[in-house]
Every structure is written in C-alpha cells, then in structure tokens.
Design a protein around this motif. Structure first.
Motif, PDB file in Angstrom:
ATOM      1  N   THR A 212      10.645   1.177   3.831  1.00 35.55           N
ATOM      2  CA  THR A 212       9.398   0.549   3.401  1.00 35.55           C
ATOM      3  C   THR A 212       8.257   0.962   4.317  1.00 35.55           C
ATOM      4  OG1 THR A 212      10.577  -1.363   2.487  1.00 35.55           O
ATOM      5  CG2 THR A 212       8.244  -1.651   2.991  1.00 35.55           C
ATOM      6  N   ASP A 217       9.683   5.193  -2.046  1.00 37.15           N
ATOM      7  CA  ASP A 217       9.881   4.317  -3.209  1.00 37.15           C
ATOM      8  C   ASP A 217      11.350   4.254  -3.617  1.00 37.15           C
ATOM      9  OD1 ASP A 217      10.254   6.820  -4.276  1.00 37.15           O
ATOM     10  OD2 ASP A 217       9.101   6.445  -6.100  1.00 37.15           O
ATOM     11  N   ALA A 246      12.561  -6.656   1.613  1.00 39.59           N
ATOM     12  CA  ALA A 246      13.180  -5.337   1.730  1.00 39.59           C
ATOM     13  C   ALA A 246      13.737  -4.867   0.382  1.00 39.59           C
ATOM     14  CB  ALA A 246      14.299  -5.377   2.764  1.00 39.59           C
ATOM     15  N   PRO A 247      13.612  -3.586   0.077  1.00 43.54           N
ATOM     16  CA  PRO A 247      14.120  -3.037  -1.186  1.00 43.54           C
ATOM     17  C   PRO A 247      15.627  -2.788  -1.146  1.00 43.54           C
ATOM     18  CG  PRO A 247      13.106  -1.278   0.065  1.00 43.54           C
ATOM     19  CD  PRO A 247      12.903  -2.544   0.873  1.00 43.54           C
ATOM     20  N   GLY A 307       8.888  -2.792  -5.253  1.00 42.65           N
ATOM     21  CA  GLY A 307       8.401  -3.649  -4.183  1.00 42.65           C
ATOM     22  C   GLY A 307       8.599  -5.129  -4.442  1.00 42.65           C
TER      23      GLY A 307
END
Length: 426
Positions: A212, A217, A246-247, A307
């Motif tokens: 991030t 992405d 967090a992704p 996101g």
C-alpha cells in the motif's frame, strides 16, 4: 439452494462429560434437595448450551453458505435473497475451457498429493500433510489470484502452489529434509511454507501494508486452517489489517478438525463471523464447490485492490485424510462422518456438472488420466534422485561475519562425523 453439512450437530466432548459427572457427585454429597436442584440446573444448562451451539452452527452452515454447484453437480440459480446472488456474477462469464481447467487442476493436485503420501509411507519423505478433500477450496481461490498478487501459505497449500506455477516436486524437498523450501518466493509471489501455526497471517498483513505504501494495486492472500484461527497471531493480523485498511484476504480452510480437536472445541460461532468484531466482512463459502470458491475469492481480492480493506473467507470443507502422515484420524472421528463428506467430493461434483452440461467428454477424461499417471511417475523419479544436502551447510549464513560459538559447534560436528569413518576403518 443450500447444502446441509455433516458437522451441523456438535458432538459432546469427553471434557464436557467429565465436568458434568464431577458436578453431579459434588452436589449429591450434600444429601439435600438443593443438591438435586443443582443437578437439574447443571443438566438444563448443558442442554441449553448444546442447543444454542447447534442453532448457531446450523444457521451458519445452511442459511449463509455460498454455493454455486450442489453436490449433485447442479448449478445453483441465485435468488434475490440468497447469499449466492452477490457472488454469482464473478463467474457468470466462465467458459467451458476454464471449467475444464479447474477440473484438471484438482485432479492433478490430488494425484500429486497421493504420490507424496505414498512416498512418505515408503520412507522417502519424513512427513507429509495431505490436502485430500480440500482441492476445490485451494484451486478455486488460487485461480482467482493475479500474477502480481502475493500468497502466504501454511504447509498444506499444494493446490495453490500449483496455481501459482510452483513445480510440485519443489514442495517435497523440505519434507525430505534436503532444503528449507525449494523455490524462490519472489519467482511466483508464493511464499515458502510456514510450519509455525498462524504466523503467516501477520506476515501477509505486514506485506499488504507495505505494498500500500508502495502504491501498488495488487492484493495479498493468507491461508490458514480452523485450528490456526485460535492463535493470537491471527487475531493480531485481523486487527492490524482492519486498522490500516490493508489489502489482504484471509482465507480460512475450515476442514472441521485441528488435528484431533473438533470445531465445537474451538468456537461458539461460525468462524467467518469473527471478522465482524474487527470491522471487516466475512463470508462462508462451500469449500467443496470450486466455482463458489473462485467467485468469492475474486470478490474479496477485487475489493482489496480497490482499497476497501481486508475480508475473511471461511471455506467450509473437510479433511478426508489424516492431519499429517504421523496422525491416525480413526482415534478421534467416525467413519460415517467421512462417508458423509465423501458424498460431497469436490472433484466428483465438478465432473458431474461438466458431464451434464456437455462441457467434457470421455476423450478429455482419458487424456487427463494419462497426464495424471505421467505426473505421478515424474514425482517419484525426482524425489528419489534428490541429492543429500551438505551436512555442514547448517552452519553457514547464521551470522554475517561469523561467530566463535558457531565455529566451535562446526568443529564438534566435524569430529562427530569423523568418528563414523574411524569406526568403519576399524
């Protein structure tokens, strides 16, 4: 349409029975009506507890289970008020070729797993953790990842490794004791196997926080089992992931048994509901339905890339084999339980759908069988040809500049090894 599960009725544990017996005796020694009342109260409480647990388990497994293929191989038509509708669109455009690909992945992964188990029984591997029964959860979720996503496995994600392009024979070096992993994690964005239960959830969260900051992405997915969900590391990972948005996708393969501990001894609510307490969504998916696993994981990974933060997926499945080859599941579970889950076999389920939809013919299945045999043969040959490691390599790279204590230990080990040569000379 939803699927009822074999684990819907919680089993009374030996611990509960012992506790009830002790309480009854203690009350009985008073010789009073109060003692009898205490026994009735304790008995009522235990009955209420069992009923409450059963209600929660049935609600989680029957009402909120995302399923797109029934055990009979029939496509579920999602209705407006079912949990399937939100996710069906993620596989609406799947092609017959992609469906055959999912089936091929599961068949070859199962064959590889069977060969590894046989090799361990023959003394070629020190240990093996089988994925038998969990192929749909791993292949479905693994095929949902993008090349730039990063995967953090446990030690049973052989199907996910296959999806990430890791040569299956590379998975065997650690179990044979000739290396510490066998592949470059950055080559396939697939981390080395993690033996410490639950720690990879923290590693995945930290990595997700890092990408991030890098402005990427991509997304991260962390695999763990129902047993690991009881570890503090997993709860800490949930909290960090939620707070820092967090992704990362947490993928829990709930195979019903943490070695010999059943779900009833680990949680009072379905595991996916734990996500609510940390502030992100949780979904329970039929872990024996490759199509549903693919759809739900695509949903979770896409929202992470946008996101929108973490998500928890609980793949409700079953470990049809032993925990590892050192385990004897007959000591703690019944054969009828396994038989009930075998009727929901993930590979048979998809095959039935392919056949009923005319997406595959006998020629396809025959070619796949031949490919499976070839894979098994290659696995056996590669494992038996693996060279023994350098016995002194363990002392390398411990400290950047060396260390006197390591040097001393190396010398002691060298003397120990030399003693065998001297004994043979005598």
């Amino acid at each position: 349409m939803t699927e009822s599960t074999a684990a819907g009725k919680p089993r009374r544990s030996a611990g509960s029975k012992a506790a009830g017996t002790t309480g009854t005796k203690a009350a009985g020694t008073t010789g009073s009506k109060a003692g009898t009342g205490a026994k009735r109260t304790a008995r009522t409480t235990r009955t209420t507890t069992r009923t409450t647990t059963r209600t929660v388990a049935e609600k989680g497994s029957e009402t909120e289970l995302v399923q797109l293929l029934t055990p009979e191989g029939e496509r579920v038509e999602p209705g407006k008020n079912t949990p399937h509708a939100e996710y069906a669109g993620y596989v609406a455009d799947i092609t017959p070729d992609e469906l055959r690909g999912l089936y091929r992945d599961m068949v070859l992964t199962r064959r590889f797993d069977a060969e590894a188990t046989a090799l361990q029984r023959q003394g070629e591997l020190g240990l093996w953790a089988s994925l038998l029964g969990q192929e749909a959860a791993q292949i479905g979720s693994g095929r949902a990842t993008r090349e730039d996503d990063y995967v953090f496995p446990t030690y049973r994600e052989h199907g996910v490794a296959w999806c990430r392009g890791v040569d299956p024979t590379n998975l065997l070096g650690m179990f044979r004791g000739v290396n510490n992993g066998g592949w470059d994690p950055n080559g396939n964005n697939f981390h080395l196997y993690t033996i410490v239960i639950g720690s990879q959830a923290l590693h995945a969260t930290g990595y997700a926080m890092g990408i991030t900051k890098d402005g990427a992405d991509s997304a991260v997915i962390a695999y763990f089992g129902d047993g690991a969900s009881s570890q503090g590391d997993v709860s800490e990972a949930f909290n960090f992931a939620a707070v820092y948005n967090a992704p990362v996708v947490f993928f829990c393969q709930n195979n019903q048994w943490a070695i010999s501990e059943s779900n009833e001894k680990q949680t009072r609510v379905p595991l996916y509901q734990r996500a609510q307490g940390f502030g992100f969504p949780g979904v329970r998916v039929d872990g024996n339905d490759a199509l549903a696993c693919l759809a739900v994981t695509r949903w979770a990974l896409e929202r992470a890339r946008r996101g929108e933060g973490p998500a928890l997926i609980e793949a409700y499945t079953y470990r049809m084999g032993a925990h590892t080859t050192s385990d004897d599941p007959s000591r703690y579970r019944h054969d009828d339980e396994r038989a009930a889950w075998e009727a929901k076999d993930p590979i048979l389920r998809l095959r039935r759908f392919l056949e009923s939809s005319n997406h595959a013919d006998e020629g396809f299945f025959g070619e796949l069988e031949a490919e499976s045999e070839a894979l098994g043969k290659r696995v056996r040959e590669v494992v038996r040809a693996m060279p023994d490691p350098d016995r002194f390599a363990i002392f390398e790279n411990v400290y950047a500049d060396g260390h006197a204590l390591v040097d001393e230990e190396r010398a002691q080990f060298a003397a120990y090894q030399a003693s065998f040569a001297e004994a043979e000379g005598v």
